[in-house]
Design a protein around this motif. Structure first.
Motif, PDB file in Angstrom:
ATOM      1  N   GLU A 214      30.195  40.982  38.166  1.00 19.42           N
ATOM      2  CA  GLU A 214      31.371  40.396  38.821  1.00 19.42           C
ATOM      3  C   GLU A 214      32.608  41.288  38.718  1.00 19.42           C
ATOM      4  N   LEU A 215      32.515  42.317  37.903  1.00 19.00           N
ATOM      5  CA  LEU A 215      33.696  43.149  37.656  1.00 19.00           C
ATOM      6  C   LEU A 215      33.775  44.289  38.663  1.00 19.00           C
ATOM      7  N   GLU A 216      35.004  44.640  39.079  1.00 20.37           N
ATOM      8  CA  GLU A 216      35.180  45.796  39.958  1.00 20.37           C
ATOM      9  C   GLU A 216      34.848  47.077  39.207  1.00 20.37           C
ATOM     10  N   TRP A 217      35.412  47.174  38.037  1.00 21.02           N
ATOM     11  CA  TRP A 217      35.068  48.289  37.148  1.00 21.02           C
ATOM     12  C   TRP A 217      35.443  47.934  35.724  1.00 21.02           C
ATOM     13  N   ILE A 218      34.862  48.704  34.792  1.00 21.73           N
ATOM     14  CA  ILE A 218      35.166  48.509  33.371  1.00 21.73           C
ATOM     15  C   ILE A 218      35.997  49.699  32.917  1.00 21.73           C
TER      16      ILE A 218
ATOM     17  N   HIS B 173      38.165  40.525  40.764  1.00 22.81           N
ATOM     18  CA  HIS B 173      38.863  39.829  41.842  1.00 22.81           C
ATOM     19  C   HIS B 173      39.178  38.397  41.406  1.00 22.81           C
ATOM     20  N   TYR B 174      40.362  37.939  41.787  1.00 20.11           N
ATOM     21  CA  TYR B 174      40.803  36.580  41.476  1.00 20.11           C
ATOM     22  C   TYR B 174      39.741  35.524  41.809  1.00 20.11           C
ATOM     23  N   SER B 175      39.123  35.642  42.988  1.00 21.72           N
ATOM     24  CA  SER B 175      38.167  34.619  43.430  1.00 21.72           C
ATOM     25  C   SER B 175      36.938  34.537  42.523  1.00 21.72           C
ATOM     26  N   ARG B 176      36.594  35.660  41.907  1.00 18.35           N
ATOM     27  CA  ARG B 176      35.445  35.663  40.997  1.00 18.35           C
ATOM     28  C   ARG B 176      35.714  34.757  39.799  1.00 18.35           C
ATOM     29  N   LEU B 177      36.934  34.733  39.372  1.00 19.55           N
ATOM     30  CA  LEU B 177      37.293  33.844  38.248  1.00 19.55           C
ATOM     31  C   LEU B 177      37.436  32.409  38.747  1.00 19.55           C
ATOM     32  N   ARG B 178      38.081  32.284  39.869  1.00 20.11           N
ATOM     33  CA  ARG B 178      38.354  30.968  40.452  1.00 20.11           C
ATOM     34  C   ARG B 178      37.062  30.196  40.706  1.00 20.11           C
TER      35      ARG B 178
ATOM     36  N   SER C  47      44.737  34.097  47.666  1.00 20.40           N
ATOM     37  CA  SER C  47      43.501  34.147  46.891  1.00 20.40           C
ATOM     38  C   SER C  47      42.883  35.531  46.998  1.00 20.40           C
ATOM     39  N   ASP C  48      43.683  36.478  47.473  1.00 20.86           N
ATOM     40  CA  ASP C  48      43.153  37.838  47.601  1.00 20.86           C
ATOM     41  C   ASP C  48      43.971  38.829  46.781  1.00 20.86           C
ATOM     42  N   PHE C  49      43.660  38.869  45.507  1.00 19.35           N
ATOM     43  CA  PHE C  49      44.258  39.881  44.635  1.00 19.35           C
ATOM     44  C   PHE C  49      43.328  40.087  43.445  1.00 19.35           C
ATOM     45  N   TYR C  50      43.615  41.131  42.691  1.00 19.57           N
ATOM     46  CA  TYR C  50      42.765  41.469  41.544  1.00 19.57           C
ATOM     47  C   TYR C  50      43.534  41.272  40.247  1.00 19.57           C
ATOM     48  N   LEU C  51      42.795  41.077  39.183  1.00 20.08           N
ATOM     49  CA  LEU C  51      43.422  40.910  37.874  1.00 20.08           C
ATOM     50  C   LEU C  51      42.826  41.905  36.883  1.00 20.08           C
ATOM     51  N   ARG C  52      43.702  42.515  36.127  1.00 14.72           N
ATOM     52  CA  ARG C  52      43.239  43.379  35.037  1.00 14.72           C
ATOM     53  C   ARG C  52      43.100  42.484  33.805  1.00 14.72           C
ATOM     54  N   VAL C  53      41.894  42.449  33.263  1.00 18.28           N
ATOM     55  CA  VAL C  53      41.616  41.482  32.190  1.00 18.28           C
ATOM     56  C   VAL C  53      40.981  42.128  30.965  1.00 18.28           C
ATOM     57  N   TYR C  54      41.116  41.410  29.875  1.00 18.21           N
ATOM     58  CA  TYR C  54      40.406  41.716  28.638  1.00 18.21           C
ATOM     59  C   TYR C  54      39.471  40.533  28.411  1.00 18.21           C
TER      60      TYR C  54
END
Lengths: 421, 421
Positions: free
Chosen positions: A353-357, A374-379, A333-340
């Motif tokens: 909630e975002l690390e960066w834009i 971060h994954y947990s932010r979505l979870r 549960s400790d990883f990051y996701l690059r999202v749109y």
């Protein structure tokens, strides 16, 4: 090795899959399989097989000692589990196509297999005709599997193809899928990702020895994908697919999610159109393999069921090597996701909630941004599941914690504030 | 089922594949494999492993009773056969990557496996990283395999990709392949189709139970493909690939050829570019599956060798079910092929051998025609192998005798005579 065993089959279900199986077994004596009895729900329906073959009493199959194989291709997950359980406890090998049932009862099913030592095969339950379970079990059977990503749901892939290629709106594409028989009249199971995540739970077992439940996996479907998202994807040279993926991180844990994703042109998954499924496996010496085939429909399902039946002639069973013979992996549960993320309204986007834009775009109807989270932010939140918000993974979306700072942009994109003002 | 057996390995060959294996086995204790001794040809070469590991005496491996697995990844087919034979007779399981050796000695190797009951695995010998043998053995293990077609040679596929996409002439593309290490300095084995037909012989055994030799299969390479052929292909919306294919005919026999072929855009094989390989299997309920991965190179080969080693931990062996448990199929010599033939000179085109001509085109530099011809006419002649002549199969080239008259055009294309006049 054991020989070419005679199989006497009790079949549950006589829909298109069941009837297809019956015909092929009749026409293929080398398969050494004979259907002794078929248990059906509706005795009054016209069937293309002798009347005496049918019963509505499941015990006529489950208690018949001459039957050594139970094949169940029915729709009802609870009934399917009862059948499988009783069959195994009664000393019969079992072939099942019920992904929902397997996902919901995996620990019990694993225990039943260990207790009875009997084969329980279910290749048709994931990616239908593609032998993904068999290959994860037998070929990628060591701990050198770096990653696996797959399109495991044919209905949503059909809808996305139509949105993407024919520029249909979601609702129109869904209607078309229903009319063509690629989506259920109640499409929630497919469209909202439940079917995909069901399959992903037990594929994670065969891939990494992980035994988990659907509630432990971050997932969504394609219900919020907009025509505008497809337009953005096209501009970037991408397509959008619903991708189930898992990746071994450097700490040995596995990042696993089922989410829509931008797919670049050189990715084999772009080849997967309409109701097809595809699996990309990265293993061992950093090489990629791609498996492709029909993932939905009665014939592909029947074809996989048939291969399972065929394997029973040689007493084949899954050994779950990564679970029992290796150190099974755990979900990370400790990883990051690059999202749109796109939204009708900027206010829906939780900037804090975002690390960066990495980029943002504000338009008349819709705004979107590219970011790392971060994954947990979505979870632990559901803003991204709200109507009007689309969350789509970028290609190569999974970022290890150790990689994060290296990727952080020197110059932050701050214009979002201005746009809101 | 057997447990997780300890493997003590004697390795023949320490090139890139051998060295890669050594490293991975060291780093992956769960594989339960240890390389005890490595037999090499050149003791003076600098090696990245302890000196005491190496020997030039093959008996130090083959006669060592503590070694239970021999892995051979050497180049010399004759030496490889001696090693494999001795190893099996001395009670050792064997993993081999030598396609030429296997193709040349298949009947003896089958007999050795039957005599000794020992595993002899060679997944890496065909399509390197793609688990094609394993899937033909285990998943498509019944007699419902309709057809299989494959790109099995990475070097020629690389050259064809360059001819096609970068419009290079054959010689330039070959030079590039050699410079990049995708083709041997003596490229005859790849370019003239020997490597592909070698692989095809034993894939036919796993697919259909056919035991045959390369001299029984109609094959050619890509040595005669011209830039002009690529131009014609493009105009027709096709690509050109060197395709090994086999199809079960209605009389139960199998049509098998290895020839260049026009590939239509919707065919999964178009996805196979550069040094990749791909396999399309049509089976059971008339469904197609596609397997794709790297087909050439040390890492993909090492990856497949590793999976074979891994399978030995569980005493896996090929059962050749279609050969021993079913009625093995035979090769057919009675079918027709739809072909494209181009030539520098009309006189090179044997009109009298063709069933009919479907189209023809005469140009300044080159002429071509589309026609249907009986398999035996090609098998028993070599006009189509002469310099200046290209023979390329049309898509869906194989025609059953019973289909022929239905396909015969009402109006014959007779203009060829005029063109010659």
């Amino acid at each position: 090795m054991s020989g070419n065993k005679q199989l006497t089959i009790g079949l549950f279900g006589f829909g298109v899959v069941g009837e297809g199986l019956y015909k092929v077994l009749q026409q293929t004596p080398s398969l050494n399989g004979e259907i002794r009895k078929v248990c059906i729900k509706h005795p009054d329906k016209q069937r293309n097989a002798p009347q005496e073959l049918f019963t509505t009493d499941k015990d006529e199959l489950l208690q018949d000692e001459s039957i050594n194989v139970i094949v169940e291709v029915i729709d009802d997950a609870d009934a399917a589990f009862d059948i499988v359980k009783t069959a195994l406890l009664n000393g019969k090998s079992v072939v099942s196509a019920s992904k929902k049932m397997i996902a919901e009862h995996l620990p019990e099913l694993l225990q039943l297999q260990q207790e009875t030592g009997l084969p329980f095969l279910y290749e048709s339950a994931a990616c239908a005709s593609i032998p993904v379970i068999r290959n994860l079990e037998e070929y990628y059977d060591n701990d050198l599997l770096h990653s696996i990503k797959a399109i495991v749901n044919g209905s949503t892939n059909f809808i996305l193809t139509k949105i993407f290629e024919d520029k249909l709106e979601f609702a129109t594409a869904l209607k078309l899928a229903q009319d063509l028989g690629f989506a259920e009249s109640n499409p929630k199971l497919d469209v909202e990702g439940y079917d995909a995540v069901n399959k992903w739970t037990f594929l994670l077992t065969h891939a990494y020895g992980i035994v988990t439940g659907t509630n432990e996996i971050l997932f969504s479907g394609i219900q919020n994908i907009q025509l505008g998202d497809a337009k953005v994807a096209r501009e970037k040279g991408y397509e959008i697919k619903l991708v189930a993926q898992a990746k071994k991180l450097s700490d040995g844990k596995v990042a696993a999610v089922v989410l829509p994703q931008f797919i670049a042109q050189q990715d084999p998954l772009t080849f997967v159109k309409n109701e097809y499924n595809g699996v990309v496996i990265e293993s061992g010496f950093a090489d990629k393999q791609f498996f492709y085939g029909k993932g939905a429909g009665s014939f592909p399902t029947a074809s996989a069921v048939l291969s399972d039946i065929s394997a029973l002639r040689y007493d084949y069973k899954y050994e779950y090597k990564k679970l029992y013979h290796h150190q099974p992996a755990q979900l990370s549960s400790d990883f990051y996701l690059r999202v749109y993320i796109s939204a009708t309204d900027w206010a829906q986007l939780p900037k804090q909630e975002l690390e960066w834009i990495e980029e943002w775009h504000s338009g008349q109807d819709r705004s979107y941004l590219g970011a790392v989270i971060h994954y947990s932010r979505l979870r632990n939140s559901d803003w991204w599941k709200q109507p009007g918000v689309s969350l789509i993974l970028a290609p190569e979306a999974i970022i290890e914690p150790a990689e994060l700072e290296k990727l952080r942009p020197v110059k932050s994109v701050a214009a979002l504030e201005t746009a809101e003002a």
